[in-house]
Design a protein around this motif. Structure first.
Motif, PDB file in Angstrom:
ATOM      1  N   THR A  66       0.674  -0.636  -0.045  1.00 55.26           N
ATOM      2  CA  THR A  66      -0.091   0.325   0.062  1.00 55.26           C
ATOM      3  C   THR A  66       0.876   1.332   0.091  1.00 55.26           C
ATOM      4  O   THR A  66       1.036   2.626  -0.931  1.00 55.26           O
ATOM      5  CB  THR A  66      -1.077   0.282   1.346  1.00 55.26           C
ATOM      6  OG1 THR A  66      -2.059  -0.848   1.439  1.00 55.26           O
ATOM      7  CG2 THR A  66      -2.027   1.105   1.560  1.00 55.26           C
ATOM      8  N   ALA A  67       2.063   1.297   0.674  1.00 61.73           N
ATOM      9  CA  ALA A  67       3.365   2.451   1.141  1.00 61.73           C
ATOM     10  C   ALA A  67       3.203   2.835  -0.337  1.00 61.73           C
ATOM     11  O   ALA A  67       3.508   3.354  -1.110  1.00 61.73           O
ATOM     12  CB  ALA A  67       3.805   2.305   1.624  1.00 61.73           C
ATOM     13  N   TRP A  68       3.754   1.728  -1.079  1.00 62.75           N
ATOM     14  CA  TRP A  68       4.584   1.388  -2.242  1.00 62.75           C
ATOM     15  C   TRP A  68       3.603   2.053  -3.197  1.00 62.75           C
ATOM     16  O   TRP A  68       3.851   3.367  -3.945  1.00 62.75           O
ATOM     17  CB  TRP A  68       5.371   0.212  -2.876  1.00 62.75           C
ATOM     18  CG  TRP A  68       5.430   0.275  -4.782  1.00 62.75           C
ATOM     19  CD1 TRP A  68       6.836   0.868  -3.972  1.00 62.75           C
ATOM     20  CD2 TRP A  68       4.773  -0.370  -5.626  1.00 62.75           C
ATOM     21  NE1 TRP A  68       7.424   0.570  -6.341  1.00 62.75           N
ATOM     22  CE2 TRP A  68       6.327  -0.434  -6.691  1.00 62.75           C
ATOM     23  CE3 TRP A  68       3.532  -0.574  -6.303  1.00 62.75           C
ATOM     24  CZ2 TRP A  68       5.863   0.068  -7.709  1.00 62.75           C
ATOM     25  CZ3 TRP A  68       3.415  -1.085  -7.206  1.00 62.75           C
ATOM     26  CH2 TRP A  68       4.222  -0.520  -7.754  1.00 62.75           C
ATOM     27  N   ALA A  69       2.531   1.534  -3.211  1.00 63.13           N
ATOM     28  CA  ALA A  69       1.196   1.904  -4.022  1.00 63.13           C
ATOM     29  C   ALA A  69       0.630   3.939  -3.967  1.00 63.13           C
ATOM     30  O   ALA A  69       1.079   3.991  -4.998  1.00 63.13           O
ATOM     31  CB  ALA A  69      -0.245   1.288  -4.428  1.00 63.13           C
ATOM     32  N   ARG A  70       0.693   3.573  -3.249  1.00 63.74           N
ATOM     33  CA  ARG A  70       0.942   5.145  -2.896  1.00 63.74           C
ATOM     34  C   ARG A  70       2.041   6.127  -2.806  1.00 63.74           C
ATOM     35  O   ARG A  70       1.809   7.202  -3.970  1.00 63.74           O
ATOM     36  CB  ARG A  70       0.524   5.666  -0.859  1.00 63.74           C
ATOM     37  CG  ARG A  70      -0.702   5.501  -0.836  1.00 63.74           C
ATOM     38  CD  ARG A  70      -0.820   5.559   0.988  1.00 63.74           C
ATOM     39  NE  ARG A  70      -1.845   5.076   1.445  1.00 63.74           N
ATOM     40  CZ  ARG A  70      -2.181   4.058   2.241  1.00 63.74           C
ATOM     41  NH1 ARG A  70      -0.898   4.287   3.532  1.00 63.74           N
ATOM     42  NH2 ARG A  70      -3.109   3.472   2.901  1.00 63.74           N
ATOM     43  N   GLY A  71       3.156   6.086  -3.352  1.00 65.74           N
ATOM     44  CA  GLY A  71       4.356   6.662  -3.281  1.00 65.74           C
ATOM     45  C   GLY A  71       4.531   6.552  -5.022  1.00 65.74           C
ATOM     46  O   GLY A  71       4.847   7.523  -5.506  1.00 65.74           O
ATOM     47  N   ASN A  72       3.878   5.841  -5.542  1.00 66.05           N
ATOM     48  CA  ASN A  72       3.967   5.643  -7.242  1.00 66.05           C
ATOM     49  C   ASN A  72       2.301   6.216  -8.079  1.00 66.05           C
ATOM     50  O   ASN A  72       2.596   6.211  -9.132  1.00 66.05           O
ATOM     51  CB  ASN A  72       4.560   4.031  -7.853  1.00 66.05           C
ATOM     52  CG  ASN A  72       5.906   3.911  -6.692  1.00 66.05           C
ATOM     53  OD1 ASN A  72       6.949   4.366  -7.498  1.00 66.05           O
ATOM     54  ND2 ASN A  72       6.012   3.160  -6.545  1.00 66.05           N
ATOM     55  N   TYR A  73       1.657   6.531  -6.885  1.00 66.02           N
ATOM     56  CA  TYR A  73       0.060   6.835  -7.638  1.00 66.02           C
ATOM     57  C   TYR A  73       0.270   7.780  -8.704  1.00 66.02           C
ATOM     58  O   TYR A  73      -0.484   6.812 -10.101  1.00 66.02           O
ATOM     59  CB  TYR A  73      -0.439   7.953  -6.543  1.00 66.02           C
ATOM     60  CG  TYR A  73      -2.097   7.224  -6.967  1.00 66.02           C
ATOM     61  CD1 TYR A  73      -2.827   6.319  -6.440  1.00 66.02           C
ATOM     62  CD2 TYR A  73      -2.359   8.482  -7.592  1.00 66.02           C
ATOM     63  CE1 TYR A  73      -4.116   6.805  -6.439  1.00 66.02           C
ATOM     64  CE2 TYR A  73      -4.311   8.471  -8.627  1.00 66.02           C
ATOM     65  CZ  TYR A  73      -4.303   7.924  -7.953  1.00 66.02           C
ATOM     66  OH  TYR A  73      -6.200   7.851  -7.658  1.00 66.02           O
ATOM     67  N   LYS A  74       0.929   8.421  -8.962  1.00 62.82           N
ATOM     68  CA  LYS A  74       0.719   9.086 -10.835  1.00 62.82           C
ATOM     69  C   LYS A  74       1.911   8.465 -11.552  1.00 62.82           C
ATOM     70  O   LYS A  74       1.140   9.031 -12.222  1.00 62.82           O
ATOM     71  CB  LYS A  74       1.808  10.735 -10.234  1.00 62.82           C
ATOM     72  CG  LYS A  74       2.843  10.618 -10.447  1.00 62.82           C
ATOM     73  CD  LYS A  74       3.457  12.386  -9.683  1.00 62.82           C
ATOM     74  CE  LYS A  74       4.947  12.403  -9.792  1.00 62.82           C
ATOM     75  NZ  LYS A  74       5.450  13.548  -9.499  1.00 62.82           N
ATOM     76  N   TYR A  75       1.896   7.902 -10.899  1.00 71.27           N
ATOM     77  CA  TYR A  75       3.390   7.182 -12.025  1.00 71.27           C
ATOM     78  C   TYR A  75       2.233   5.975 -12.775  1.00 71.27           C
ATOM     79  O   TYR A  75       2.306   4.902 -14.057  1.00 71.27           O
ATOM     80  CB  TYR A  75       4.349   6.789 -11.760  1.00 71.27           C
ATOM     81  CG  TYR A  75       5.626   7.353 -11.603  1.00 71.27           C
ATOM     82  CD1 TYR A  75       5.627   9.123 -13.015  1.00 71.27           C
ATOM     83  CD2 TYR A  75       5.526   8.273 -10.321  1.00 71.27           C
ATOM     84  CE1 TYR A  75       6.192   9.680 -12.425  1.00 71.27           C
ATOM     85  CE2 TYR A  75       6.446   9.443 -10.139  1.00 71.27           C
ATOM     86  CZ  TYR A  75       6.817   9.731 -11.103  1.00 71.27           C
ATOM     87  OH  TYR A  75       8.035  10.709 -11.040  1.00 71.27           O
ATOM     88  N   LEU A  76       1.629   4.798 -11.539  1.00 61.23           N
ATOM     89  CA  LEU A  76       1.459   3.539 -11.409  1.00 61.23           C
ATOM     90  C   LEU A  76      -0.343   3.730 -12.392  1.00 61.23           C
ATOM     91  O   LEU A  76      -0.990   3.193 -13.030  1.00 61.23           O
ATOM     92  CB  LEU A  76       1.389   2.574 -10.745  1.00 61.23           C
ATOM     93  CG  LEU A  76       1.071   1.512 -10.503  1.00 61.23           C
ATOM     94  CD1 LEU A  76       0.894   0.782 -12.503  1.00 61.23           C
ATOM     95  CD2 LEU A  76       0.744   0.628  -9.538  1.00 61.23           C
TER      96      LEU A  76
END
Length: 173
Positions: free
Chosen positions: A61-71
């Motif tokens: 979840t932390a990884w997804a939040r950190g990469n939100y704008k790219y993924l």
């Protein structure tokens, strides 16, 4: 590079399995390679995948939040239309009793949009859905829940697993 002309649309199941079998803290290079795909606009997922991941509070979840704008890609009118079409043809793709939105039809709709719709890439790309769901001989005879590969097959949209994506990209660890 082997898959330069491929755009991967990723399902929740692949990200969760990646976390289970290839934890970020141990397989950092795998996650970095995925981030490179995302930064090069070659890997994406619908926001509905983020919503499914966001029910937990863990390293994924932390990884997804950190990469939100790219993924993660916001839902468009085209995707909404495709979700309606998909669910009219495959109502068992979702569980009607679940209160939260389910990502599966949005994963396929995003793939179809990137292949056929107004949001498709200017550079010709093969669009491939990545999911851990698999068509098996027994699965084909069972008339239970419909899975993503069945819907992709109907729309002639390639569908592979995470390990298939890694192999297509020629990644070695």
């Amino acid at each position: 590079m082997p898959g330069d002309a491929t755009l991967y649309v990723v399902d929740t199941s692949s990200l969760i399995e990646m976390k289970w079998y290839y934890p970020i803290s141990i397989f950092e290079s795998l996650w970095m390679k995925c981030e490179t795909l995302m930064h090069n606009s070659r890997m994406c997922a619908p926001v509905a995948v983020f919503d499914e991941l966001n029910h937990k509070d863990d390293e994924l979840t932390a990884w997804a939040r950190g990469n939100y704008k790219y993924l993660f890609q916001e839902c468009t009118d085209f995707q909404v239309e495709m979700v309606h079409e998909i669910l009219s043809k495959f109502p068992k793709l979702i569980d009607p009793n679940r209160e939260t939105e389910q990502a599966d039809p949005f994963v396929v709709a995003l793939g179809l949009e990137r292949r056929d719709g107004p949001q498709k890439s200017l550079v010709p790309l093969e669009v491939v859905v990545v999911t851990q769901e698999r068509l098996t001989p027994e699965r084909r005879t069972a008339k239970k829940k419909v899975i993503i590969p069945e819907v992709c097959q109907h729309y002639n949209l390639p569908c592979i697993t995470l390990i298939d994506m890694i192999a297509r990209e020629g990644w070695k660890f």
